[in-house]
Design an enzyme around this catalytic site. Structure first.
Site, mmCIF file in Angstrom:
data_model
loop_
_atom_site.group_PDB
_atom_site.id
_atom_site.type_symbol
_atom_site.label_atom_id
_atom_site.label_comp_id
_atom_site.label_asym_id
_atom_site.label_seq_id
_atom_site.Cartn_x
_atom_site.Cartn_y
_atom_site.Cartn_z
ATOM 1 N N CYS A 24 0.834 -1.210 0.031
ATOM 2 C CA CYS A 24 0.058 0.116 -0.069
ATOM 3 C C CYS A 24 0.802 1.107 -0.079
ATOM 4 O O CYS A 24 1.393 1.554 0.826
ATOM 5 C CB CYS A 24 -1.049 0.032 1.218
ATOM 6 S SG CYS A 24 -1.194 1.509 1.765
ATOM 7 N N CYS A 65 0.556 3.707 3.006
ATOM 8 C CA CYS A 65 1.454 3.065 4.206
ATOM 9 C C CYS A 65 2.613 3.410 4.104
ATOM 10 O O CYS A 65 3.219 3.523 5.191
ATOM 11 C CB CYS A 65 1.042 1.570 4.089
ATOM 12 S SG CYS A 65 -0.727 1.075 4.076
#
Lengths: 287, 103
Positions: free
Chosen positions: B31, B34
């Site tokens: 991600c 992230c």
């Protein structure tokens, strides 16, 4: 590979290109749809025009100026941007382009649909990033709100994960997409509802659709949509930049209305110039 | 104190039974946002050392924790006090915004 891809062809984007192109950087401008500038009837507070100039004229002149300097200017819709080991891939509805840097000059258009429940359930079933959150919806029934190329692109990211996808166009013309697990509902949406998380969509005709999650992919993706996917810091949907127009991701810059502040041509021109100059430094340091 | 690796086995002891306030970052390796959040969490752990316990939960490996705490978007940051989630942030956030909520 391009040295820089500028997304947006308004005063910020074009100004950035004037600097990068004249510094011999391999520069590409990609733009699509109407610019906010075109809506300005007469601009009388910008330097150098005795009788003012219409926004549309200024916008068109800017694109012509960029082209005359040899910058490639393409009318394509950017639907995704991916971070690569060395730079970025910009994916449009027609092609893919590799670049060392990206400048966002996408204006301040806001795409989040004003539907009751959407804000409230952010992170509780409402998502803005299929690549990030698709994982949580394996074998579930989901909806994608949107009707354009961007909605199709997000749907394609989810097609192999979800059980069933319903594209909700919220009254707009339905896009062309064919897949066994995708259907399209063109009805107007009234509300998104649920207890602690999204459970159903209610339409204006009082019918309901039970869903486990909703991906928002309305309109043409702009800086705030790409920010959510890439991890660019934002403040109330404006891209956060430092005084060098750098975002928190090295190689990604933003300028003009998408960074907030006063929505003026002069400010966009300054920020574009600054972003262009900083990109020149960045690219030369990398080489 | 460095950032703790929290999983389904140590969650109860490290988070729910903790006497300190605990900040947990739910993330995944694939991600993008992230990855941008991760160094911010590391800085918070350093700055709040001795005051707040900071940990990361990989949602790929700990799906039950994600389900239990209704994590459906990543990154999600949840702050726990006396074993109860008291505040959460969805998506990439500015360091100061998170620090403010720990005061």
């Amino acid at each position: 590979m391009y040295d820089v891809i500028i997304i947006g062809a308004g005063p910020a984007g074009v100004s950035a290109s004037l600097y990068t192109k004249r510094a011999n950087l391999n520069t590409l401008i990609i733009y699509h749809d109407k610019s906010g500038l075109e809506k300005a009837e007469l601009i009388e507070n910008y330097y150098g025009f005795e009788n003012g100039i219409t926004g549309k004229e200024l916008y068109n002149e800017g694109i012509k100026q960029a082209k005359r300097l040899g910058t490639e200017v393409l009318d394509e819709e950017v639907i995704n941007i991916k971070m690569e080991e060395k730079g970025f891939t910009v994916i449009t509805n027609k092609n893919e382009y590799q670049t060392k840097t990206v400048i966002f000059a996408t204006g301040n258009k806001k795409n989040t649909p004003k539907i009751k429940g959407i804000k409230e359930f952010e992170g509780k079933g409402i998502s803005y990033c299929a690549v990030c959150d698709g994982f949580f919806y394996r074998n579930k029934n989901i909806a994608v709100i949107g009707s354009g190329n961007y909605a199709i692109s997000e749907t394609n990211e989810l097609i192999n994960l979800a059980k069933e996808i319903t594209i909700l166009t919220d009254g707009k013309t339905a896009p062309e997409i064919r897949a066994d697990n995708v259907k399209i509902v063109p009805k107007k949406i009234r509300e998104v509802r649920g207890e602690t998380r999204v459970e159903e969509v209610e339409f204006e005709d009082n019918t309901k659709l039970p869903v486990d999650g909703i991906f928002v992919a309305n309109g043409i993706a702009g800086s705030s949509e790409f920010a959510k996917k890439l991890g660019i810091l934002t403040n109330k949907e404006n891209i956060v930049v430092n005084e060098n127009m750098e975002t928190n991701i090295p190689g990604i810059y933003a300028c003009g209305d998408c960074t907030g502040g006063i929505l003026q041509v002069s400010k966009a021109v300054y920020e574009g110039a600054k972003a262009g100059l900083e990109v020149i430094k960045y690219v030369r340091n990398k080489n | 104190m460095s950032v703790l690796k929290i999983n389904e086995e140590n969650f109860e002891n490290e988070v729910l039974k903790s006497e300190e306030m605990v900040l947990i970052d739910f993330y995944a390796d694939w991600c993008g946002p992230c990855k941008m959040m991760s160094p911010i969490i590391d800085e918070i752990a350093e700055e709040m050392e001795g005051k707040v316990k900071v940990g990361k939960v990989n949602v790929d490996d700990n799906q039950q924790l994600a389900i239990k705490y209704n994590v459906m978007s990543i990154p999600t940051i949840i702050i726990y006090k006396n074993g109860m989630p008291v505040k959460s942030f969805v998506g990439l956030r500015d360091k100061n915004e998170i620090l403010d909520s720990l005061k």
